[in-house]
Motif scaffolding. Structure first.
Motif, mmCIF file in Angstrom:
data_model
loop_
_atom_site.group_PDB
_atom_site.id
_atom_site.type_symbol
_atom_site.label_atom_id
_atom_site.label_comp_id
_atom_site.label_asym_id
_atom_site.label_seq_id
_atom_site.Cartn_x
_atom_site.Cartn_y
_atom_site.Cartn_z
ATOM 1 N N PRO A 137 3.116 1.117 -4.016
ATOM 2 C CA PRO A 137 4.421 1.751 -3.761
ATOM 3 C C PRO A 137 4.912 2.653 -4.898
ATOM 4 O O PRO A 137 5.976 3.268 -4.761
ATOM 5 N N ILE A 138 4.176 2.734 -6.008
ATOM 6 C CA ILE A 138 4.652 3.520 -7.150
ATOM 7 C C ILE A 138 4.695 5.001 -6.771
ATOM 8 O O ILE A 138 3.698 5.564 -6.320
ATOM 9 N N PRO A 139 5.847 5.671 -6.948
ATOM 10 C CA PRO A 139 5.935 7.098 -6.608
ATOM 11 C C PRO A 139 5.068 7.939 -7.543
ATOM 12 O O PRO A 139 5.141 7.795 -8.764
ATOM 13 N N VAL A 140 4.289 8.820 -6.977
ATOM 14 C CA VAL A 140 3.449 9.703 -7.775
ATOM 15 C C VAL A 140 4.286 10.622 -8.669
ATOM 16 O O VAL A 140 3.903 10.879 -9.819
ATOM 17 N N PRO A 141 5.445 11.158 -8.200
ATOM 18 C CA PRO A 141 6.248 12.005 -9.089
ATOM 19 C C PRO A 141 6.650 11.322 -10.398
ATOM 20 O O PRO A 141 6.701 11.973 -11.444
ATOM 21 N N LEU A 142 6.911 10.012 -10.353
ATOM 22 C CA LEU A 142 7.248 9.301 -11.587
ATOM 23 C C LEU A 142 6.061 9.289 -12.551
ATOM 24 O O LEU A 142 6.229 9.453 -13.765
ATOM 25 N N SER A 175 -0.509 18.269 -1.051
ATOM 26 C CA SER A 175 0.919 17.973 -1.005
ATOM 27 C C SER A 175 1.166 16.477 -0.824
ATOM 28 O O SER A 175 1.999 15.882 -1.517
ATOM 29 N N ALA A 176 0.434 15.862 0.084
ATOM 30 C CA ALA A 176 0.606 14.428 0.326
ATOM 31 C C ALA A 176 0.215 13.606 -0.898
ATOM 32 O O ALA A 176 0.855 12.598 -1.224
ATOM 33 N N MET A 177 -0.833 14.014 -1.596
ATOM 34 C CA MET A 177 -1.305 13.276 -2.772
ATOM 35 C C MET A 177 -0.266 13.235 -3.885
ATOM 36 O O MET A 177 -0.132 12.226 -4.586
ATOM 37 N N LEU A 178 0.471 14.330 -4.051
ATOM 38 C CA LEU A 178 1.325 14.466 -5.234
ATOM 39 C C LEU A 178 2.802 14.259 -4.969
ATOM 40 O O LEU A 178 3.594 14.258 -5.928
ATOM 41 N N TYR A 238 4.094 11.762 -2.626
ATOM 42 C CA TYR A 238 4.434 10.463 -2.036
ATOM 43 C C TYR A 238 4.128 9.343 -3.038
ATOM 44 O O TYR A 238 4.403 9.473 -4.214
ATOM 45 N N ASP A 239 3.546 8.258 -2.555
ATOM 46 C CA ASP A 239 3.240 7.138 -3.446
ATOM 47 C C ASP A 239 1.733 7.036 -3.649
ATOM 48 O O ASP A 239 0.952 7.797 -3.081
ATOM 49 N N LEU A 240 1.338 6.061 -4.485
ATOM 50 C CA LEU A 240 -0.081 5.905 -4.778
ATOM 51 C C LEU A 240 -0.881 5.492 -3.547
ATOM 52 O O LEU A 240 -2.066 5.802 -3.444
ATOM 53 N N ALA A 241 -0.241 4.804 -2.614
ATOM 54 C CA ALA A 241 -0.936 4.418 -1.388
ATOM 55 C C ALA A 241 -1.380 5.650 -0.620
ATOM 56 O O ALA A 241 -2.510 5.717 -0.118
ATOM 57 N N GLU A 242 -0.502 6.645 -0.538
ATOM 58 C CA GLU A 242 -0.840 7.880 0.165
ATOM 59 C C GLU A 242 -1.943 8.632 -0.574
ATOM 60 O O GLU A 242 -2.854 9.197 0.046
ATOM 61 N N THR A 243 -1.859 8.650 -1.902
ATOM 62 C CA THR A 243 -2.888 9.324 -2.692
ATOM 63 C C THR A 243 -4.248 8.683 -2.474
ATOM 64 O O THR A 243 -5.259 9.376 -2.284
ATOM 65 N N ALA A 244 -4.277 7.357 -2.494
ATOM 66 C CA ALA A 244 -5.538 6.649 -2.278
ATOM 67 C C ALA A 244 -6.076 6.899 -0.873
ATOM 68 O O ALA A 244 -7.286 7.036 -0.667
ATOM 69 N N ALA A 245 -5.177 6.975 0.108
ATOM 70 C CA ALA A 245 -5.607 7.214 1.486
ATOM 71 C C ALA A 245 -6.207 8.612 1.637
ATOM 72 O O ALA A 245 -7.222 8.788 2.316
ATOM 73 N N VAL A 246 -5.589 9.615 1.005
ATOM 74 C CA VAL A 246 -6.094 10.987 1.092
ATOM 75 C C VAL A 246 -7.456 11.093 0.417
ATOM 76 O O VAL A 246 -8.382 11.737 0.937
ATOM 77 N N LEU A 247 -7.594 10.437 -0.747
ATOM 78 C CA LEU A 247 -8.848 10.516 -1.491
ATOM 79 C C LEU A 247 -9.920 9.597 -0.914
ATOM 80 O O LEU A 247 -11.102 9.727 -1.262
ATOM 81 N N GLY A 248 -9.503 8.640 -0.092
ATOM 82 C CA GLY A 248 -10.450 7.699 0.491
ATOM 83 C C GLY A 248 -10.981 6.695 -0.510
ATOM 84 O O GLY A 248 -12.132 6.258 -0.405
ATOM 85 N N VAL A 249 -10.162 6.316 -1.486
ATOM 86 C CA VAL A 249 -10.571 5.342 -2.498
ATOM 87 C C VAL A 249 -9.791 4.036 -2.309
ATOM 88 O O VAL A 249 -8.787 4.007 -1.604
#
Length: 351
Positions: A180-185, A150-153, A155-166
């Protein structure tokens, strides 16, 4: 040039209206223009965008799908049961949700094509069935989805990277302009580029436009009318499944809410009309519906920030907002229907 403008007038009007409404909202919001606000708004809009896309494809063939909201509700409830566990379980859960929605769309198409039922009647009936299945899956609101997914998809790319650890957990210097780019976009762009654009370029995609323009002419031109219609409803089911899946990720639960399903169906039709797609079929597309959905969301966003002491203070009253939203939807649908009716009369007059 004039022909191109005339052809895309509905889309251009939707883009302009969205820019004006969202600009007004951003100007009044304390965090207007911030990345955090953009993430929040895109997250709130994505499910409706997908529902509008789902409605667009059958409308292009001259039909109407009243099961869009119920089908996405069914997938939402299914997702609340299967989106848990490890990566393998999550992958199978996502595939199961998408397959369920696609199957629902295929059933709609079979009833319309092989059952020779009117689309509005067929999808009204299947919509009731889908809500019934959703209630069976989730008699009361509940369930849960994987929090990391849920957090990965949502929020923003920062959150996705944090969840994936990349990218150093999203803290890498080169990554900061993109963080800051929104993942939904990005998901919207992915759906357009990898689903809609390839489909539109196929024989079945072009056939949807041809069938909506003139079924008889399409048949005489060698287009497989039945296959195009079947493909349209099946793709609509896939889009509705994506909407229901994302709704589960956004809310974290499943809810077989019939009024919510009806609201999504109504708003999807309004978004299609606002985006310039003719209710008689043959013209328009999902890009216009995307902006139509954003127009609807921007209207509701503005209701949040109106000052009660201003001349628009009445719009800040929560009790009156459904009234104003309903009036806007009624006007939008009426204008779209009037435009289509006028074109139809001209064709009859000079045909």
């Amino acid at each position: 040039m004039r022909a191109a403008l005339s052809r895309n007038l509905g889309l251009l009007l939707a883009v302009g209206l969205f820019a004006a409404l969202y600009g007004l909202y951003s100007a009044q919001h304390p965090r207007g223009g911030s990345a955090a606000l953009l993430v929040q708004n895109s997250n709130e809009s994505f499910a409706l965008i997908l529902a509008a896309m789902a409605q667009t494809v059958p409308v292009l063939t001259g039909g109407l799908d009243l099961s869009v909201g119920p089908l996405m509700t069914l997938v939402n409830c299914l997702a609340s049961r299967v989106l848990s566990g490890g990566p393998v379980e999550l992958a199978f859960g996502i595939l199961a949700c998408l397959a369920a929605g696609t199957l629902g769309g295929l059933v709609n198409g079979c009833l319309v094509v092989y059952g020779r039922m009117q689309p509005i009647i067929a999808t009204l009936a299947t919509g009731a069935v889908y809500i019934g299945i959703a209630l069976f899956l989730r008699p009361t609101p509940g369930g849960a989805v994987n929090a990391d997914l849920s957090a990965m998809l949502t929020y923003d790319l920062a959150e996705t990277a944090a969840v994936l650890g990349v990218f150093d957990g999203g803290q890498a210097a080169w990554f900061q302009p993109f963080a800051p780019i929104p993942v939904p976009l990005l998901l919207v762009l992915a759906v357009l580029l990898f689903v809609w654009v390839p489909f539109r370029g196929t024989e079945m995609g072009r056939g949807c436009y041809a069938v909506g323009s003139s079924e008889g002419s399409a048949y005489l031109s060698g287009i497989d009318v039945d296959r195009s219609r079947l493909a349209a409803y099946t793709l609509a089911g896939l889009f509705a499944a994506m909407a229901g899946l994302y709704l589960a990720l956004q809310t974290g639960t499943g809810n077989a809410d019939a009024p919510q399903a009806g609201a999504y169906t109504l708003n999807s039709i309004a978004a299609v009309v606002i985006g310039g797609t003719s209710l008689f079929g043959g013209s328009g597309g999902v890009v216009g519906s995307l902006f139509g959905a954003l127009v609807l969301r921007s209207i509701s966003f503005n209701f949040r920030v109106f000052d009660e002491a201003s001349w628009l203070g009445a719009l800040a009253d929560p009790l009156l907002q459904p009234l104003f939203e309903g009036m806007v939807l009624l006007i939008a649908v009426s204008l779209g229907a009037a435009r289509a009716l006028r074109i139809r009369n001209r064709l009859q007059l000079f045909g």
